[in-house]
Motif scaffolding. Sequence first.
Motif, PDB file in Angstrom:
ATOM      1  N   THR A 130       0.757  -1.132   0.279  1.00 40.65           N
ATOM      2  CA  THR A 130      -0.035  -0.265   0.474  1.00 40.65           C
ATOM      3  C   THR A 130       0.831   1.336   0.216  1.00 40.65           C
ATOM      4  OG1 THR A 130      -1.915  -0.975   1.493  1.00 40.65           O
ATOM      5  CG2 THR A 130      -1.765   1.386   0.940  1.00 40.65           C
ATOM      6  N   GLU A 133      -3.475   6.011   1.376  1.00 37.89           N
ATOM      7  CA  GLU A 133      -4.308   5.775   1.069  1.00 37.89           C
ATOM      8  C   GLU A 133      -5.655   7.473   1.508  1.00 37.89           C
ATOM      9  OE1 GLU A 133      -4.686   3.218   4.492  1.00 37.89           O
ATOM     10  OE2 GLU A 133      -4.932   1.415   3.475  1.00 37.89           O
ATOM     11  N   SER A 407     -12.013  -8.018   0.044  1.00 40.49           N
ATOM     12  CA  SER A 407     -10.371  -8.052   0.029  1.00 40.49           C
ATOM     13  C   SER A 407     -10.879  -8.106  -2.376  1.00 40.49           C
ATOM     14  CB  SER A 407      -9.917  -9.286   0.016  1.00 40.49           C
ATOM     15  OG  SER A 407     -10.209 -10.008   1.543  1.00 40.49           O
ATOM     16  N   TYR A 422      -5.444  -7.347  -0.826  1.00 39.58           N
ATOM     17  CA  TYR A 422      -5.253  -6.320   0.215  1.00 39.58           C
ATOM     18  C   TYR A 422      -6.433  -6.374   0.911  1.00 39.58           C
ATOM     19  CZ  TYR A 422      -6.344  -1.411   1.654  1.00 39.58           C
ATOM     20  OH  TYR A 422      -7.066  -0.179   2.345  1.00 39.58           O
ATOM     21  N   ASP A 424      -7.237  -4.326   3.882  1.00 45.58           N
ATOM     22  CA  ASP A 424      -7.078  -3.233   5.538  1.00 45.58           C
ATOM     23  C   ASP A 424      -8.488  -2.548   5.864  1.00 45.58           C
ATOM     24  OD1 ASP A 424      -4.574  -3.712   5.612  1.00 45.58           O
ATOM     25  OD2 ASP A 424      -4.192  -2.252   4.835  1.00 45.58           O
ATOM     26  N   HIS A 425      -9.034  -2.384   4.371  1.00 46.01           N
ATOM     27  CA  HIS A 425     -10.603  -1.736   4.701  1.00 46.01           C
ATOM     28  C   HIS A 425     -11.672  -2.482   3.476  1.00 46.01           C
ATOM     29  CE1 HIS A 425      -8.883   1.842   6.442  1.00 46.01           C
ATOM     30  NE2 HIS A 425      -7.906   2.140   5.486  1.00 46.01           N
ATOM     31  N   SER A 447      -7.751   3.614  -1.330  1.00 45.67           N
ATOM     32  CA  SER A 447      -6.084   2.436  -1.569  1.00 45.67           C
ATOM     33  C   SER A 447      -5.077   2.798  -2.577  1.00 45.67           C
ATOM     34  CB  SER A 447      -6.480   1.597  -0.930  1.00 45.67           C
ATOM     35  OG  SER A 447      -5.500   1.028  -0.820  1.00 45.67           O
TER      36      SER A 447
END
Length: 461
Positions: A130, A133, A407, A422, A424-425, A447
Amino acid sequence: MEFVPPDTTTETTDLRSIVSNQTRDDEQTDYVMSELGTAGVDSAWELAAVDTDRVAEGSLLESQFINELLESVRDSIKGYLVTYTVVEAWRWRVADPPCADTPTEWPMFGGTQNNMRWGSLISPLETGETKWEFTTDDDVRSSPAVNGHLVLIGCDDGLVYGVNIVSGDTVWEYRPNTYVGKPVGRFRSSPTVTQSVLLLGRDAGELYALSSKSGSEQSKFKTENRIRTSPAVADGKVYIVGDSGKLHAKYIDRPDTYWTYHVGNKVRSSPAVSRDTVYFGCRDKHLYAIDAETGEEDWVLNTGAIVDSSPAVDGSHVYIGNDEGVIYSVDKQTGEVQWQYETGNTVTSSPAIVGNTVYYGNDDGNFYALNVDNGDEEWSQGFNSSVKIRYSPAIAEGFVFCANYDSLYALHPSTRDVVWSYSDHRIRSSPTVAHGTVFIGTEDGVSANKGVTGESDHLDV
């Protein structure tokens, strides 16, 4: 950034040298070169960019020979991909071009005006690191567009953002004069960029034209209901459709409507434009093909179920899914079904097409790859059967990027391995790939995940 193709005089990339490897003597080589010239193909880069049908229609060459030649050409130029993906840049020049005068990185929801969903990488990175963001006050359900040094974002907070592609910092922010907040103030239409104009719709039923460089409002076009589709642009005209059940065609720089076509229900399918025809699906269960110049109906196909999936169009066929889980390949000229593949679960994901494969996601939690010629399943990849794949995939340099609500995944299609992911969110939009980076909307922003090694189009992303 000006696109400069690599040196085409080397033996590796010289078209005649490649053709001579596929022919028996100089006389046959001369004949093939002459026929390719008749079809408008004068270099290896141009040949690599076009499809078999396009060359076959413009020459006397057999399709099987063209396929063999295309494979040889694409193998020869693999090591010469610079700045932009060369094949894509030349494809834009010789086939259905994007809306901008010069190649932009990802100027609209489908990547190109025919919704093929190609992006630009240089080589894969197996971490998906990443890079930054960007945080907003609400969901970003609008897929980002990328133009030059800017990532362009519509948001549920009722604002539009221009974000620096390197740092993730805000360059500009647009708040409509008629800002009303949620729900009607949301921007869920994915942006489209043509020249220096950013186009996107709002839930209030308005199509906005903003300066992509500064975010200043240039014009606004009012429709009768919310707009959640991405505008399509071709030949100076913008095509927009939404919950009003009307397809509007208008010049970008004029306030009046060029023509309007009425359908019977809401439309959540973003239109694709290919060779003077506009294609889109509708909640009245039909796939439409409308003449881009006159607004007259070319043909209509009843699919038997709601069509929220956006069409992808190649040289000869339209590919689209419906709520009964059927993917269709339809002749773009006649509207006749070539093949259909049934999954049994809703298909909202829009197809992506590369080479001989159609990729799409499904509500059963699986990601599918189908043969473009007959619809046979080549493979499927499951992630979580309880999490639907409603977002549309993006393709770049032999890698497939797909996402569900949980994801974002980078897949290697030949092995079906997940190269990186990914999570994370929570994910809220389809991925966009440009400058070697994968951009995706999340529950609280955007992101940017690195997808290449080395230099990224000289932007140091």
